[in-house]
Design a protein around this motif. Structure first.
Motif, PDB file in Angstrom:
ATOM      1  N   ILE A 355       1.018  -1.245  -0.156  1.00 28.65           N
ATOM      2  CA  ILE A 355       0.132   0.121   0.184  1.00 28.65           C
ATOM      3  C   ILE A 355       0.855   1.199   0.175  1.00 28.65           C
ATOM      4  O   ILE A 355       1.760   1.526   0.999  1.00 28.65           O
ATOM      5  N   ARG A 356       0.600   2.275  -1.166  1.00 29.44           N
ATOM      6  CA  ARG A 356       1.555   3.248  -1.279  1.00 29.44           C
ATOM      7  C   ARG A 356       0.982   4.566  -0.875  1.00 29.44           C
ATOM      8  O   ARG A 356       1.997   5.524  -0.498  1.00 29.44           O
ATOM      9  N   ALA A 357      -0.104   4.621  -0.709  1.00 31.87           N
ATOM     10  CA  ALA A 357      -0.806   5.897  -0.347  1.00 31.87           C
ATOM     11  C   ALA A 357      -2.274   5.716   0.150  1.00 31.87           C
ATOM     12  O   ALA A 357      -3.012   4.517  -0.447  1.00 31.87           O
ATOM     13  N   THR A 358      -2.885   6.606   1.056  1.00 33.34           N
ATOM     14  CA  THR A 358      -4.074   6.356   1.311  1.00 33.34           C
ATOM     15  C   THR A 358      -4.734   7.642   1.581  1.00 33.34           C
ATOM     16  O   THR A 358      -4.257   8.485   2.201  1.00 33.34           O
ATOM     17  N   TYR A 359      -6.028   7.645   1.417  1.00 28.47           N
ATOM     18  CA  TYR A 359      -6.977   8.722   1.589  1.00 28.47           C
ATOM     19  C   TYR A 359      -8.132   8.449   2.468  1.00 28.47           C
ATOM     20  O   TYR A 359      -8.661   7.286   2.572  1.00 28.47           O
ATOM     21  N   ASP A 360      -8.122   9.219   3.615  1.00 30.48           N
ATOM     22  CA  ASP A 360      -9.311   8.752   4.669  1.00 30.48           C
ATOM     23  C   ASP A 360     -10.588   9.794   4.391  1.00 30.48           C
ATOM     24  O   ASP A 360     -10.324  11.131   4.395  1.00 30.48           O
ATOM     25  N   LYS A 361     -11.659   9.233   4.479  1.00 33.47           N
ATOM     26  CA  LYS A 361     -12.780  10.010   4.451  1.00 33.47           C
ATOM     27  C   LYS A 361     -13.267  11.216   5.456  1.00 33.47           C
ATOM     28  O   LYS A 361     -12.712  10.839   6.579  1.00 33.47           O
ATOM     29  N   GLY A 393     -18.568   2.935  14.879  1.00 29.19           N
ATOM     30  CA  GLY A 393     -18.790   3.865  13.653  1.00 29.19           C
ATOM     31  C   GLY A 393     -17.385   4.120  13.175  1.00 29.19           C
ATOM     32  O   GLY A 393     -16.294   3.874  13.800  1.00 29.19           O
ATOM     33  N   PHE A 394     -17.346   4.821  12.042  1.00 28.81           N
ATOM     34  CA  PHE A 394     -16.126   5.320  11.509  1.00 28.81           C
ATOM     35  C   PHE A 394     -15.837   6.567  12.116  1.00 28.81           C
ATOM     36  O   PHE A 394     -16.778   7.231  12.606  1.00 28.81           O
ATOM     37  N   THR A 395     -14.459   6.995  12.098  1.00 26.49           N
ATOM     38  CA  THR A 395     -13.765   8.051  12.533  1.00 26.49           C
ATOM     39  C   THR A 395     -13.717   8.840  11.359  1.00 26.49           C
ATOM     40  O   THR A 395     -13.117   8.661  10.346  1.00 26.49           O
ATOM     41  N   ALA A 396     -13.921  10.393  11.464  1.00 22.94           N
ATOM     42  CA  ALA A 396     -13.758  11.179  10.328  1.00 22.94           C
ATOM     43  C   ALA A 396     -12.348  11.593  10.343  1.00 22.94           C
ATOM     44  O   ALA A 396     -11.672  11.895  11.456  1.00 22.94           O
ATOM     45  N   ALA A 397     -11.664  11.683   9.411  1.00 24.16           N
ATOM     46  CA  ALA A 397     -10.346  12.191   9.120  1.00 24.16           C
ATOM     47  C   ALA A 397     -10.168  13.725   9.116  1.00 24.16           C
ATOM     48  O   ALA A 397     -11.359  14.440   9.148  1.00 24.16           O
ATOM     49  N   THR A 398      -9.268  14.283   9.847  1.00 21.96           N
ATOM     50  CA  THR A 398      -9.360  15.677  10.268  1.00 21.96           C
ATOM     51  C   THR A 398      -8.970  16.765   9.035  1.00 21.96           C
ATOM     52  O   THR A 398      -9.256  17.947   9.099  1.00 21.96           O
ATOM     53  N   ARG A 399      -8.434  16.286   8.030  1.00 22.43           N
ATOM     54  CA  ARG A 399      -7.932  16.887   7.041  1.00 22.43           C
ATOM     55  C   ARG A 399      -8.342  16.306   5.437  1.00 22.43           C
ATOM     56  O   ARG A 399      -8.198  15.086   5.583  1.00 22.43           O
ATOM     57  N   ARG A 400      -8.609  17.119   4.814  1.00 22.92           N
ATOM     58  CA  ARG A 400      -8.604  16.604   3.355  1.00 22.92           C
ATOM     59  C   ARG A 400      -7.368  16.554   2.697  1.00 22.92           C
ATOM     60  O   ARG A 400      -6.878  17.487   2.436  1.00 22.92           O
ATOM     61  N   ARG A 401      -7.012  15.449   2.194  1.00 24.81           N
ATOM     62  CA  ARG A 401      -5.608  15.364   1.402  1.00 24.81           C
ATOM     63  C   ARG A 401      -5.759  14.999   0.121  1.00 24.81           C
ATOM     64  O   ARG A 401      -6.629  14.331  -0.301  1.00 24.81           O
ATOM     65  N   MET A 402      -4.861  15.321  -0.987  1.00 21.01           N
ATOM     66  CA  MET A 402      -4.702  14.936  -2.267  1.00 21.01           C
ATOM     67  C   MET A 402      -4.238  13.522  -2.194  1.00 21.01           C
ATOM     68  O   MET A 402      -3.370  13.282  -1.271  1.00 21.01           O
ATOM     69  N   LEU A 403      -4.718  12.643  -3.037  1.00 17.27           N
ATOM     70  CA  LEU A 403      -4.204  11.256  -3.151  1.00 17.27           C
ATOM     71  C   LEU A 403      -3.358  11.499  -4.367  1.00 17.27           C
ATOM     72  O   LEU A 403      -3.535  11.952  -5.592  1.00 17.27           O
ATOM     73  N   PRO A 422     -20.307  21.055  -3.197  1.00 19.40           N
ATOM     74  CA  PRO A 422     -19.895  21.765  -4.193  1.00 19.40           C
ATOM     75  C   PRO A 422     -18.233  22.383  -3.437  1.00 19.40           C
ATOM     76  O   PRO A 422     -18.583  22.893  -2.353  1.00 19.40           O
ATOM     77  N   GLY A 423     -17.427  22.516  -4.384  1.00 22.49           N
ATOM     78  CA  GLY A 423     -16.339  22.726  -3.663  1.00 22.49           C
ATOM     79  C   GLY A 423     -15.525  22.214  -2.674  1.00 22.49           C
ATOM     80  O   GLY A 423     -14.724  22.594  -2.161  1.00 22.49           O
ATOM     81  N   ALA A 424     -16.032  21.054  -2.381  1.00 26.39           N
ATOM     82  CA  ALA A 424     -15.421  20.327  -1.030  1.00 26.39           C
ATOM     83  C   ALA A 424     -14.513  19.286  -1.490  1.00 26.39           C
ATOM     84  O   ALA A 424     -14.058  18.371  -0.671  1.00 26.39           O
ATOM     85  N   MET A 425     -14.255  19.058  -2.933  1.00 26.65           N
ATOM     86  CA  MET A 425     -13.178  18.066  -3.241  1.00 26.65           C
ATOM     87  C   MET A 425     -11.860  18.435  -3.180  1.00 26.65           C
ATOM     88  O   MET A 425     -10.985  17.721  -3.606  1.00 26.65           O
TER      89      MET A 425
END
Length: 541
Positions: A355-361, A393-403, A422-425
């Motif tokens: 596994i080389r990279a991960t994005y958390d929701k 339940g799931f835990t939310a990631a604290t930051r939105r990161r580029m994958l 909108p705009g949240a990606m």
């Protein structure tokens, strides 16, 4: 004459009261749902919002003799309108409660009736805000655009936000009209859609011919302009493709009640591996002929990063130069050592199984993936749990990161309903622009209903807003590759198991919306408010 009959109808609605008024508002709201995906019948929104104008006109009489009576009457009509709209547009949520009926069927009324009832308060606010700046003339059309535009923005942000089926989606389904999203985004489209659809109300209620026909004529011109802009913006030639990228999206179409059952582990892995290596043409005989393989959200009934056997199976499938991008749950031990946090994630898996990279929701689904902390204890005491079978339940990631994935441009990732915002990606720390949007999702919860199609339409609009191609992998559909203009290059419909092979379209230059966000939307609201206040002042009301 037709005008006379329209006037009689308008006066009947304006003078309605009691349960008839409530029933009219609720029916009008329900009609508006026909303007949403998968129907896309824009005239339904015209009928619905014309009636909304007349209901607010009648709020003065319905609330006569009471302090704040007109405001209360407008808010009441707005609530019933919103309840009808959300009930007719979101009834399919009930399907999720039947996936594990023995656990959740008892709570179905909370989703099918309770959620629309709660969302209806936003429309009550919208009608009330419109009534606050209401006037008797044609400018009241902009008062409704102001009230509902603000209400929809609030619905998309408060209490974690739920912008599903925002009224702007009435303009966001056909290729040419949806191009306006590149300028004003979904919220701006909402103000515009309300103003256009409500304008014909003046035909039956204006005293003078100019006031009767000018708003409807202006709305027609606006609709022609929006469509014409889209026709000019969309190039006739296909979007150029990124060199050296050949995508394969695997859509397994697993029933939801089987997908998360660990007992089905072997069957699920065998299905994924077999479908992924399927030959689709003489040029694509299997996974060896692609560069990137994409699997949908939460693809496994186990933790992939902890399962060496599954990673070995993936490594055996993938040639060394092929990368897998897949949804998967993952666990992370808490620093204080009292258990694990679970994340809904996307993994980038190399050809050797590492596994080389991960994005958390980041933006989790309330009640679906977690219980809001304010109600967690009381809801669990009542026996209510989140739908996903993850402890706590799931835990939310604290930051939105580029994958980042080898061979692909930077990825703006979104899991499930993150794609409806909108705009949240965009990444929180974005120092360079993404080159594509990736949305992995699992809509099998909702079966073959309008739900998956509504979700797809909203994700598609993100491509136009941002000027980026969208790659979408869904467990049960709709999987697709979409260019930056919203053109669907290839897709797999709902309830189809298979693979989708496609190149990756190149990104478009940053759109106005991508550069300035909701700036034009706020300007629209301000102009609608100023016009309404000016008209109210001139009328002396």
């Amino acid at each position: 004459m037709i005008i006379d009959k329209l006037q009689d109808l308008a006066h009947g609605i304006i003078l309605s009261w009691g349960w008839r008024r409530a029933a009219l508002a609720m029916a009008a709201g329900a009609v508006a749902a026909l303007a949403m995906p998968p129907f896309g019948f824009f005239p339904a929104l015209i009928v619905s919002l014309v009636i909304a104008i007349w209901l607010i006109d009648g709020a003065g009489g319905a609330g006569a003799g009471r302090r704040f009576g007109p405001l209360r009457a407008a808010a009441s009509a707005g609530w019933f309108w919103g309840f009808g709209y959300c009930l007719a547009g979101l009834w399919w949520l009930g399907a999720a409660f039947l996936v594990e009926a023995e656990r959740f069927a008892w709570a179905m009324p909370l989703g099918v009736i309770g959620l629309p009832a709660a969302l209806a308060f936003f429309y009550a606010f919208g009608f009330l805000a419109a009534r606050l700046v209401w006037s008797a003339g044609p400018w009241r059309i902009l008062a409704l655009a102001f009230g509902l535009g603000l209400a929809e923005w609030l619905r998309g942000h408060l209490f974690t936000g739920f912008p599903w089926n925002s009224l702007g989606m009435a303009l966001g389904q056909q290729l040419w009209p949806m191009q306006i999203a590149a300028l004003i985004g979904l919220w701006g489209m909402t103000v515009l859609a309300v103003a256009i659809a409500a304008a014909p109300a003046t035909i039956a209620t204006a005293a003078r011919p100019a006031g009767r026909w000018i708003p409807a004529g202006a709305a027609l011109v606006a609709m022609i302009a929006v469509t014409g802009y889209g026709a000019m913006r969309v190039p006739a030639s296909p979007s150029p493709l990124v060199a050296g990228v050949q995508l394969r999206i695997m859509q397994p179409d697993l029933p939801q009640d089987e997908k998360f059952n660990p007992a089905n582990r072997e069957e699920i892995m065998e299905r994924y591996l077999r479908l992924s290596d399927r030959a689709t043409s003489p040029q694509t005989s299997g996974v060896a002929d692609v560069t990137h393989l994409i699997w949908p959200e939460s693809a496994f009934p186990f933790l992939l990063h902890n399962d060496r056997r599954a990673l070995a199976q993936i490594a055996a499938l993938l040639p060394s130069d092929v990368t897998l991008i897949t949804g998967a749950a993952r666990a992370e031990e808490r620093l204080r050592g009292d258990g694990h946090d679970f994340f809904n994630s996307i993994h980038v898996v190399a050809g050797d199984g590492s596994i080389r990279a991960t994005y958390d929701k980041v933006h989790l689904v309330p009640f679906g993936e977690y219980l809001p902390s304010l109600f967690d204890g009381s809801l669990r005491a009542l026996g209510l749990r989140e739908f996903i079978q993850v402890p706590g339940g799931f835990t939310a990631a604290t930051r939105r990161r580029m994958l980042e994935a080898p061979g692909l441009p930077p990825i703006a990732a979104g899991i499930c309903y993150e794609a409806i915002f909108p705009g949240a990606m965009r990444a929180d720390d974005e120092t360079r622009r993404a080159g594509m949007i990736l949305n992995v999702t699992n809509d099998a919860w909702f079966g073959d209903t309008p739900g998956p199609r509504q979700h797809f339409a909203q994700a598609r609009l993100r491509a136009v807003e941002e000027g980026l191609p969208l790659v979408r992998a869904a467990n049960s559909g709709i999987s697709a590759v979409i260019d930056p203009y919203g053109r669907i290059l290839s897709s797999l419909d709902v309830n189809i198991a298979g693979v989708l092979d496609s190149g990756l379209p190149e990104q478009h230059a940053p759109t106005i919306f991508a550069r300035f966000g909701n700036g034009i939307f706020w300007l629209q609201l301000l102009l609608c408010l100023l016009a309404s206040l000016t008209a109210r002042r001139i009328a002396g009301t």
